[in-house]
Design a protein around this motif. Structure first.
Motif, PDB file in Angstrom:
ATOM      1  N   TYR A  30       0.817  -1.204   0.000  1.00 48.99           N
ATOM      2  CA  TYR A  30       0.000   0.000   0.000  1.00 48.99           C
ATOM      3  C   TYR A  30       0.853   1.257   0.000  1.00 48.99           C
ATOM      4  CZ  TYR A  30      -3.835  -3.121   1.287  1.00 48.99           C
ATOM      5  OH  TYR A  30      -4.771  -4.128   1.314  1.00 48.99           O
ATOM      6  N   GLN A  31       0.254   2.352  -0.462  1.00 45.81           N
ATOM      7  CA  GLN A  31       0.866   3.654  -0.293  1.00 45.81           C
ATOM      8  C   GLN A  31       0.931   3.966   1.201  1.00 45.81           C
ATOM      9  OE1 GLN A  31      -0.272   7.033  -2.881  1.00 45.81           O
ATOM     10  NE2 GLN A  31      -0.649   8.175  -0.987  1.00 45.81           N
ATOM     11  N   ILE A  32       2.107   4.314   1.671  1.00 44.54           N
ATOM     12  CA  ILE A  32       2.344   4.555   3.087  1.00 44.54           C
ATOM     13  C   ILE A  32       2.931   5.942   3.265  1.00 44.54           C
ATOM     14  CG2 ILE A  32       3.641   3.848   5.133  1.00 44.54           C
ATOM     15  CD1 ILE A  32       1.529   1.854   4.485  1.00 44.54           C
ATOM     16  N   ALA A  33       2.503   6.619   4.304  1.00 50.16           N
ATOM     17  CA  ALA A  33       3.064   7.917   4.630  1.00 50.16           C
ATOM     18  C   ALA A  33       3.398   7.989   6.105  1.00 50.16           C
ATOM     19  CB  ALA A  33       2.098   9.047   4.268  1.00 50.16           C
ATOM     20  N   GLU A  44       1.610  17.087  10.445  1.00 56.20           N
ATOM     21  CA  GLU A  44       2.124  17.394   9.130  1.00 56.20           C
ATOM     22  C   GLU A  44       2.713  16.150   8.480  1.00 56.20           C
ATOM     23  OE1 GLU A  44       5.372  20.135   9.344  1.00 56.20           O
ATOM     24  OE2 GLU A  44       6.500  18.915  10.772  1.00 56.20           O
ATOM     25  N   GLY A  45       2.729  16.164   7.162  1.00 49.76           N
ATOM     26  CA  GLY A  45       3.339  15.076   6.433  1.00 49.76           C
ATOM     27  C   GLY A  45       4.852  15.146   6.496  1.00 49.76           C
ATOM     28  N   VAL A  46       5.487  13.994   6.579  1.00 55.22           N
ATOM     29  CA  VAL A  46       6.936  13.891   6.641  1.00 55.22           C
ATOM     30  C   VAL A  46       7.494  13.244   5.383  1.00 55.22           C
ATOM     31  CG1 VAL A  46       8.901  12.954   7.911  1.00 55.22           C
ATOM     32  CG2 VAL A  46       6.882  13.772   9.151  1.00 55.22           C
ATOM     33  N   SER A  47       6.936  12.088   5.028  1.00 56.24           N
ATOM     34  CA  SER A  47       7.419  11.356   3.874  1.00 56.24           C
ATOM     35  C   SER A  47       6.357  10.370   3.435  1.00 56.24           C
ATOM     36  CB  SER A  47       8.720  10.620   4.215  1.00 56.24           C
ATOM     37  OG  SER A  47       9.253   9.961   3.078  1.00 56.24           O
ATOM     38  N   CYS A  48       6.435   9.939   2.186  1.00 56.07           N
ATOM     39  CA  CYS A  48       5.504   8.935   1.695  1.00 56.07           C
ATOM     40  C   CYS A  48       6.171   8.084   0.637  1.00 56.07           C
ATOM     41  CB  CYS A  48       4.213   9.561   1.148  1.00 56.07           C
ATOM     42  SG  CYS A  48       4.406  10.655  -0.271  1.00 56.07           S
ATOM     43  N   ILE A  49       5.599   6.906   0.415  1.00 58.44           N
ATOM     44  CA  ILE A  49       6.072   5.992  -0.607  1.00 58.44           C
ATOM     45  C   ILE A  49       4.862   5.357  -1.272  1.00 58.44           C
ATOM     46  CG2 ILE A  49       6.319   4.097   1.062  1.00 58.44           C
ATOM     47  CD1 ILE A  49       8.769   3.174  -0.594  1.00 58.44           C
ATOM     48  N   ARG A  51       2.795   2.616  -3.928  1.00 59.58           N
ATOM     49  CA  ARG A  51       2.794   1.168  -4.066  1.00 59.58           C
ATOM     50  C   ARG A  51       3.947   0.675  -4.925  1.00 59.58           C
ATOM     51  NH1 ARG A  51      -3.287  -1.264  -4.911  1.00 59.58           N
ATOM     52  NH2 ARG A  51      -4.154  -0.588  -2.899  1.00 59.58           N
ATOM     53  N   HIS A  52       4.479   1.560  -5.744  1.00 56.83           N
ATOM     54  CA  HIS A  52       5.569   1.237  -6.641  1.00 56.83           C
ATOM     55  C   HIS A  52       6.860   1.841  -6.098  1.00 56.83           C
ATOM     56  CE1 HIS A  52       2.275   0.270  -9.405  1.00 56.83           C
ATOM     57  NE2 HIS A  52       1.762   1.420  -9.027  1.00 56.83           N
ATOM     58  N   ASP A  53       7.911   1.058  -6.091  1.00 53.47           N
ATOM     59  CA  ASP A  53       9.138   1.478  -5.428  1.00 53.47           C
ATOM     60  C   ASP A  53      10.067   2.279  -6.334  1.00 53.47           C
ATOM     61  OD1 ASP A  53       8.288   0.253  -3.092  1.00 53.47           O
ATOM     62  OD2 ASP A  53       9.327  -1.627  -3.541  1.00 53.47           O
ATOM     63  N   TYR A  54       9.480   3.111  -7.191  1.00 52.97           N
ATOM     64  CA  TYR A  54      10.277   4.032  -7.971  1.00 52.97           C
ATOM     65  C   TYR A  54      10.659   5.223  -7.102  1.00 52.97           C
ATOM     66  CZ  TYR A  54       8.149   1.442 -11.847  1.00 52.97           C
ATOM     67  OH  TYR A  54       7.713   0.459 -12.708  1.00 52.97           O
ATOM     68  N   GLU A  55      11.785   5.822  -7.418  1.00 48.02           N
ATOM     69  CA  GLU A  55      12.189   7.009  -6.668  1.00 48.02           C
ATOM     70  C   GLU A  55      11.188   8.140  -6.832  1.00 48.02           C
ATOM     71  OE1 GLU A  55      14.687   7.371  -4.409  1.00 48.02           O
ATOM     72  OE2 GLU A  55      14.742   5.190  -4.679  1.00 48.02           O
ATOM     73  N   VAL A  56      10.543   8.217  -7.989  1.00 44.18           N
ATOM     74  CA  VAL A  56       9.550   9.255  -8.199  1.00 44.18           C
ATOM     75  C   VAL A  56       8.333   9.027  -7.319  1.00 44.18           C
ATOM     76  CG1 VAL A  56       8.283   8.118 -10.076  1.00 44.18           C
ATOM     77  CG2 VAL A  56       8.418  10.611 -10.003  1.00 44.18           C
ATOM     78  N   GLY A  57       8.182   7.820  -6.823  1.00 43.45           N
ATOM     79  CA  GLY A  57       7.078   7.497  -5.939  1.00 43.45           C
ATOM     80  C   GLY A  57       7.373   7.722  -4.473  1.00 43.45           C
ATOM     81  N   LYS A  58       8.413   8.454  -4.184  1.00 43.14           N
ATOM     82  CA  LYS A  58       8.770   8.821  -2.821  1.00 43.14           C
ATOM     83  C   LYS A  58       8.810  10.340  -2.707  1.00 43.14           C
ATOM     84  CE  LYS A  58      11.737   4.724  -2.492  1.00 43.14           C
ATOM     85  NZ  LYS A  58      13.124   4.237  -2.294  1.00 43.14           N
ATOM     86  N   ASP A  59       8.381  10.831  -1.584  1.00 43.14           N
ATOM     87  CA  ASP A  59       8.369  12.269  -1.390  1.00 43.14           C
ATOM     88  C   ASP A  59       8.711  12.594   0.055  1.00 43.14           C
ATOM     89  OD1 ASP A  59       8.172  14.893  -2.182  1.00 43.14           O
ATOM     90  OD2 ASP A  59       5.982  14.981  -2.118  1.00 43.14           O
ATOM     91  N   TYR A  60       9.188  13.815   0.255  1.00 37.14           N
ATOM     92  CA  TYR A  60       9.622  14.259   1.566  1.00 37.14           C
ATOM     93  C   TYR A  60       9.210  15.706   1.795  1.00 37.14           C
ATOM     94  CZ  TYR A  60      12.736  10.246   1.049  1.00 37.14           C
ATOM     95  OH  TYR A  60      13.244   8.988   0.844  1.00 37.14           O
ATOM     96  N   ALA A  61       8.910  16.014   3.027  1.00 39.07           N
ATOM     97  CA  ALA A  61       8.697  17.400   3.383  1.00 39.07           C
ATOM     98  C   ALA A  61      10.010  18.165   3.222  1.00 39.07           C
ATOM     99  CB  ALA A  61       8.200  17.511   4.823  1.00 39.07           C
ATOM    100  N   PRO A  62       9.943  19.431   2.823  1.00 46.10           N
ATOM    101  CA  PRO A  62      11.184  20.196   2.652  1.00 46.10           C
ATOM    102  C   PRO A  62      12.072  20.206   3.890  1.00 46.10           C
ATOM    103  CG  PRO A  62       9.349  21.374   1.669  1.00 46.10           C
ATOM    104  CD  PRO A  62       8.763  20.208   2.417  1.00 46.10           C
ATOM    105  N   SER A  63      11.477  20.179   5.063  1.00 50.57           N
ATOM    106  CA  SER A  63      12.247  20.249   6.293  1.00 50.57           C
ATOM    107  C   SER A  63      13.077  19.002   6.563  1.00 50.57           C
ATOM    108  CB  SER A  63      11.324  20.518   7.479  1.00 50.57           C
ATOM    109  OG  SER A  63      10.370  19.484   7.625  1.00 50.57           O
ATOM    110  N   GLY A 103      -3.365   3.634  -6.444  1.00 51.64           N
ATOM    111  CA  GLY A 103      -2.456   2.858  -7.255  1.00 51.64           C
ATOM    112  C   GLY A 103      -1.507   3.726  -8.049  1.00 51.64           C
ATOM    113  N   SER A 104      -1.419   4.982  -7.682  1.00 56.28           N
ATOM    114  CA  SER A 104      -0.604   5.957  -8.403  1.00 56.28           C
ATOM    115  C   SER A 104       0.877   5.639  -8.292  1.00 56.28           C
ATOM    116  CB  SER A 104      -0.880   7.366  -7.866  1.00 56.28           C
ATOM    117  OG  SER A 104      -0.036   8.312  -8.471  1.00 56.28           O
ATOM    118  N   TYR A 105       1.617   6.021  -9.326  1.00 52.68           N
ATOM    119  CA  TYR A 105       3.069   5.939  -9.259  1.00 52.68           C
ATOM    120  C   TYR A 105       3.640   6.961  -8.288  1.00 52.68           C
ATOM    121  CZ  TYR A 105       3.056   2.925 -13.379  1.00 52.68           C
ATOM    122  OH  TYR A 105       2.853   1.885 -14.264  1.00 52.68           O
ATOM    123  N   LEU A 106       2.872   7.999  -8.010  1.00 56.53           N
ATOM    124  CA  LEU A 106       3.285   9.041  -7.085  1.00 56.53           C
ATOM    125  C   LEU A 106       2.615   8.830  -5.734  1.00 56.53           C
ATOM    126  CD1 LEU A 106       2.983  12.150  -9.432  1.00 56.53           C
ATOM    127  CD2 LEU A 106       4.963  10.659  -9.082  1.00 56.53           C
TER     128      LEU A 106
END
Length: 127
Positions: A30-33, A44-49, A51-63, A103-106
């Motif tokens: 699953y998509q996890i944050a 606040e959001g910190v990070s997420c990943i 369902r797909h383990d592409y780097e584009v499918g990971k995100d981080y808070a600027p801080s 099911g998004s890549y992001l």
């Protein structure tokens, strides 16, 4: 039913590191944050990943970008948050949450899109 449980919090000195774990009760990727809530502040959001383990499918808070790394271990159904160079501003209760339907890549850190939440684990950064 899906359940998630986070662990790994504790007390660490500034500049130190911790790794948080978010264990899922099923093997679906699953998509996890990760979210966090500091005293007197909104969650606040910190990070997420995704369902797909592409780097584009990971995100981080600027801080935390450049200091935190999110990853997934499919073998044990666990998402990790490696936290480096911690500061007192990182002190908070950290929660992991799952979006069962994306099911998004992001991935996105919109709290209202996450339906399954853990109980939280305390991270305290202090000297």
């Amino acid at each position: 039913q899906l359940q998630v449980a986070e662990s790994g919090g504790g007390l660490v000195q500034p500049g130190g590191s911790l790794t948080l774990s978010c264990a899922a009760s099923t093997s679906r990727p699953y998509q996890i944050a990760w979210f966090r809530q500091a005293p007197g502040k909104e969650r606040e959001g910190v990070s997420c990943i995704s369902r797909h383990d592409y780097e584009v499918g990971k995100d981080y808070a600027p801080s935390v970008k450049g200091r935190f790394t999110i990853s997934r271990d499919h073998a044990n159904n666990t998402v990790y948050l490696q936290m480096n160079n911690l500061t007192p501003e990182d002190t908070a209760i950290y929660y992991c949450a799952a979006n069962r339907y994306s099911g998004s890549y992001l991935c996105y850190m919109k709290q209202n899109e996450y339906d399954t939440w853990g109980q939280g684990t305390q991270v305290t950064v202090s000297s």
